[in-house]
Design a protein around this motif. Sequence first.
Motif, PDB file in Angstrom:
ATOM      1  N   MET A  83      37.646  28.807  31.870  1.00  0.00           N
ATOM      2  CA  MET A  83      37.965  30.206  31.914  1.00  0.00           C
ATOM      3  C   MET A  83      38.950  30.673  33.043  1.00  0.00           C
ATOM      4  N   THR A  84      38.636  30.083  34.293  1.00  0.00           N
ATOM      5  CA  THR A  84      39.786  30.602  35.218  1.00  0.00           C
ATOM      6  C   THR A  84      41.179  29.935  34.907  1.00  0.00           C
ATOM      7  N   LEU A  85      41.105  28.940  34.139  1.00  0.00           N
ATOM      8  CA  LEU A  85      42.478  28.461  33.947  1.00  0.00           C
ATOM      9  C   LEU A  85      43.078  29.377  32.804  1.00  0.00           C
ATOM     10  N   THR A 140      38.635  39.277  50.193  1.00  0.00           N
ATOM     11  CA  THR A 140      37.304  39.113  50.473  1.00  0.00           C
ATOM     12  C   THR A 140      36.554  37.692  50.073  1.00  0.00           C
ATOM     13  N   GLY A 141      36.834  37.295  48.931  1.00  0.00           N
ATOM     14  CA  GLY A 141      35.847  36.307  48.340  1.00  0.00           C
ATOM     15  C   GLY A 141      36.679  34.961  48.299  1.00  0.00           C
ATOM     16  N   GLY A 142      38.419  35.082  48.399  1.00  0.00           N
ATOM     17  CA  GLY A 142      38.991  33.800  48.212  1.00  0.00           C
ATOM     18  C   GLY A 142      38.862  33.287  46.822  1.00  0.00           C
ATOM     19  N   PHE A 143      39.314  31.848  46.608  1.00  0.00           N
ATOM     20  CA  PHE A 143      39.530  31.091  45.433  1.00  0.00           C
ATOM     21  C   PHE A 143      38.074  31.133  44.681  1.00  0.00           C
ATOM     22  N   LYS A 144      36.949  30.779  45.444  1.00  0.00           N
ATOM     23  CA  LYS A 144      35.834  31.201  44.412  1.00  0.00           C
ATOM     24  C   LYS A 144      35.426  32.345  43.791  1.00  0.00           C
ATOM     25  N   ALA A 145      35.654  33.586  44.625  1.00  0.00           N
ATOM     26  CA  ALA A 145      35.384  34.813  44.069  1.00  0.00           C
ATOM     27  C   ALA A 145      36.419  34.839  42.936  1.00  0.00           C
ATOM     28  N   VAL A 146      37.944  34.461  42.993  1.00  0.00           N
ATOM     29  CA  VAL A 146      38.685  34.677  41.940  1.00  0.00           C
ATOM     30  C   VAL A 146      38.103  33.646  40.576  1.00  0.00           C
ATOM     31  N   ALA A 147      37.644  32.624  40.879  1.00  0.00           N
ATOM     32  CA  ALA A 147      37.045  31.670  39.682  1.00  0.00           C
ATOM     33  C   ALA A 147      35.964  32.470  39.107  1.00  0.00           C
ATOM     34  N   ILE A 148      35.040  33.152  39.800  1.00  0.00           N
ATOM     35  CA  ILE A 148      33.822  33.848  39.243  1.00  0.00           C
ATOM     36  C   ILE A 148      34.365  35.015  38.662  1.00  0.00           C
ATOM     37  N   ILE A 158      35.636  50.155  26.098  1.00  0.00           N
ATOM     38  CA  ILE A 158      35.089  48.808  26.065  1.00  0.00           C
ATOM     39  C   ILE A 158      36.408  48.146  25.908  1.00  0.00           C
ATOM     40  N   THR A 159      37.119  48.210  24.937  1.00  0.00           N
ATOM     41  CA  THR A 159      38.452  47.663  24.484  1.00  0.00           C
ATOM     42  C   THR A 159      39.226  47.571  25.593  1.00  0.00           C
ATOM     43  N   LEU A 160      39.587  48.654  26.287  1.00  0.00           N
ATOM     44  CA  LEU A 160      40.511  48.853  27.467  1.00  0.00           C
ATOM     45  C   LEU A 160      40.066  47.789  28.417  1.00  0.00           C
ATOM     46  N   VAL A 161      38.828  47.318  28.699  1.00  0.00           N
ATOM     47  CA  VAL A 161      38.616  46.471  29.741  1.00  0.00           C
ATOM     48  C   VAL A 161      39.338  45.186  29.532  1.00  0.00           C
ATOM     49  N   ALA A 162      39.259  44.621  28.323  1.00  0.00           N
ATOM     50  CA  ALA A 162      39.861  43.363  28.082  1.00  0.00           C
ATOM     51  C   ALA A 162      41.181  43.128  28.576  1.00  0.00           C
ATOM     52  N   PRO A 163      42.551  44.111  28.477  1.00  0.00           N
ATOM     53  CA  PRO A 163      43.640  43.931  28.792  1.00  0.00           C
ATOM     54  C   PRO A 163      43.657  44.196  30.560  1.00  0.00           C
ATOM     55  N   ILE A 164      42.828  45.111  30.824  1.00  0.00           N
ATOM     56  CA  ILE A 164      42.750  45.130  32.333  1.00  0.00           C
ATOM     57  C   ILE A 164      42.459  43.967  33.130  1.00  0.00           C
ATOM     58  N   ALA A 165      41.275  43.392  32.316  1.00  0.00           N
ATOM     59  CA  ALA A 165      40.659  41.941  32.748  1.00  0.00           C
ATOM     60  C   ALA A 165      41.776  41.100  33.027  1.00  0.00           C
ATOM     61  N   ALA A 166      42.518  40.853  31.821  1.00  0.00           N
ATOM     62  CA  ALA A 166      43.551  39.841  31.746  1.00  0.00           C
ATOM     63  C   ALA A 166      44.609  40.055  32.946  1.00  0.00           C
ATOM     64  N   THR A 167      44.963  41.445  33.395  1.00  0.00           N
ATOM     65  CA  THR A 167      45.948  41.730  34.489  1.00  0.00           C
ATOM     66  C   THR A 167      45.222  41.389  35.608  1.00  0.00           C
ATOM     67  N   MET A 168      43.705  41.655  35.925  1.00  0.00           N
ATOM     68  CA  MET A 168      43.398  41.531  37.104  1.00  0.00           C
ATOM     69  C   MET A 168      43.291  39.797  37.600  1.00  0.00           C
ATOM     70  N   SER A 169      42.952  39.266  36.663  1.00  0.00           N
ATOM     71  CA  SER A 169      42.510  37.838  36.686  1.00  0.00           C
ATOM     72  C   SER A 169      43.955  37.267  36.997  1.00  0.00           C
ATOM     73  N   THR A 170      44.886  37.632  36.486  1.00  0.00           N
ATOM     74  CA  THR A 170      46.171  36.788  36.681  1.00  0.00           C
ATOM     75  C   THR A 170      46.729  37.299  38.355  1.00  0.00           C
ATOM     76  N   VAL A 171      46.630  38.453  38.416  1.00  0.00           N
ATOM     77  CA  VAL A 171      46.855  39.002  39.866  1.00  0.00           C
ATOM     78  C   VAL A 171      46.091  38.177  40.922  1.00  0.00           C
ATOM     79  N   SER A 172      44.732  38.104  40.807  1.00  0.00           N
ATOM     80  CA  SER A 172      44.061  37.456  41.892  1.00  0.00           C
ATOM     81  C   SER A 172      44.357  35.978  41.986  1.00  0.00           C
ATOM     82  N   SER A 173      44.639  35.489  40.845  1.00  0.00           N
ATOM     83  CA  SER A 173      44.925  34.065  41.094  1.00  0.00           C
ATOM     84  C   SER A 173      46.517  33.707  41.706  1.00  0.00           C
ATOM     85  N   LEU A 174      47.392  34.676  41.306  1.00  0.00           N
ATOM     86  CA  LEU A 174      48.565  34.525  42.068  1.00  0.00           C
ATOM     87  C   LEU A 174      48.517  34.995  43.405  1.00  0.00           C
ATOM     88  N   LEU A 175      47.693  35.950  43.885  1.00  0.00           N
ATOM     89  CA  LEU A 175      47.503  36.639  45.187  1.00  0.00           C
ATOM     90  C   LEU A 175      46.925  35.341  46.126  1.00  0.00           C
TER      91      LEU A 175
END
Length: 489
Positions: free
Chosen positions: A51-53, A176-184, A332-349
């Motif tokens: 999932m994190t990948l 705050t959480g680093g890699f583990k927070a990003v993975a979760i 509810i649907t809007l959460v999906a693309p925002i989730a995609a955005t945030m997961s990518t940003v957090s991993s890049l960060l």
Amino acid sequence: MSPSWVIFIPLILFLLALLLLGRTDPQRTGADFLKSYFLGDRTLKGFVLAMTLVATYGSVSSFVSGPGLAWQYGLGWVVFAAPQIITGFLVLGVLGKKLSLVSRKIGAITVIDVIVARFKSPALGAFLSIALLFFFMAMMVGQFIGGAQLISQAAGIDYVLGLLVFGVVVIAYTTTGGFKAVAITDTVCALLMLVGTGVLAADIIGQAGGLSSLMQKITQEANAGQAQAFFTPTSSGALPWTLLFSSWILVGFATVALPQSAVRCMAYRRTEDLHLAMVVSTAVCGALMIGMTLLGFLARGVIPDAEVFGNNTDAMIPYLISHHMNPWVAGITLVAPIAATMSTVSSLLIAASSAIIKDLFLKRYGNIPDKGEAVRRYAKVCTFSIGLLSLLLAVDPMDIIVWINMFAFGGLEIAFLCPLVGGLFWAQATRLGAWAAVCIGLGVYAWACLVKPDLGGWHAVTPAILASIAVFILVSLAGHREKNLDFFP
């Protein structure tokens, strides 16, 4: 309560949940902190790894720009996006075992650690760190822009306010959480992306009165010539075969070199977790990347006129969500693309921060912050600063986020393909060969992007990667090789 604020409520709840889930602040110091903060102690389970990948790879362009271009070009853009289905399987299958074994043996925390150890060249590591930061910043700015536009258009609020709403949250939980927070949080985001894709599909098909009716409307609402173009792989020449073949490099085979994905191969627990992740990531990646692009094609039967969303394909999905869905369902649907955005940003960060702290700062000043709270403080300040800078650069938005993403993808692939993949699997690769591959490849890429010569439809990444591989092989074969027992016993 106005519809815009009804749409906003699920998003607010989602952001609050991410803040709570991201509270996994590593309490250790020094080297142990670095391993925990930048690599999650190498304890990722198979499902979380998958999932994190996927969440890292899937970005706002997958949910906004990609479907918008599929609305414009038709099935041709679905063909362009199709190679993405192999991404998870390819990265984990090619790099998974080798990169994990090597990184554990030499104590590597970042991908650049591995490259430096392979070629015994700190200078190459420093150069790649700077290249990584440049392309990561471009990607993060694109993600921030896409997320802010999505929120502002769907919820009817100011762009800058939308930027602050999710930007502050993603910077906060990553710092705050680093890699583990990003993975979760990535795992949660990927699941929400699947839910959002399903809800959007049901809504599009439902509005049209069924899939058969939807396809009839798509055909009827265009004249004969447009309909033919819309249903052909090349969109009647708008997407030449050379560009479609380029996609197998840009979003297909060369994605194995993306450092933000490759680092996941260093973070799992056991081989069983790797095998599970290969299966799960392939299924989820296909459902999201191909599914969302196909939904953009199907949306043509619901929204036939580009003028309603301002002739900007990036605005098609936000318009569809805000104007064609029940406000609660839209939220509810809007959460999906925002989730995609945030997961990518957090991993890049977190990857960008590791490049500065681990690959640049500690390599140069390792005797200063190697103990105590200094490492924690420097890492978190760095993560926060990179996020804040990206946020500020996104205040003045650019158009067509997908092209920003593709530019950065290409640059990262060219920079890391030969030193990482070639270095891991080819014993005859030399330091000079790696330098030549990186410099020539990025030089050709910069020339093609700036001068824009006629490449016959090929994406700029194609000649750049071919040139990079060619000089890597030739220079390595011509040079003197020193045996590296950490990689080739």
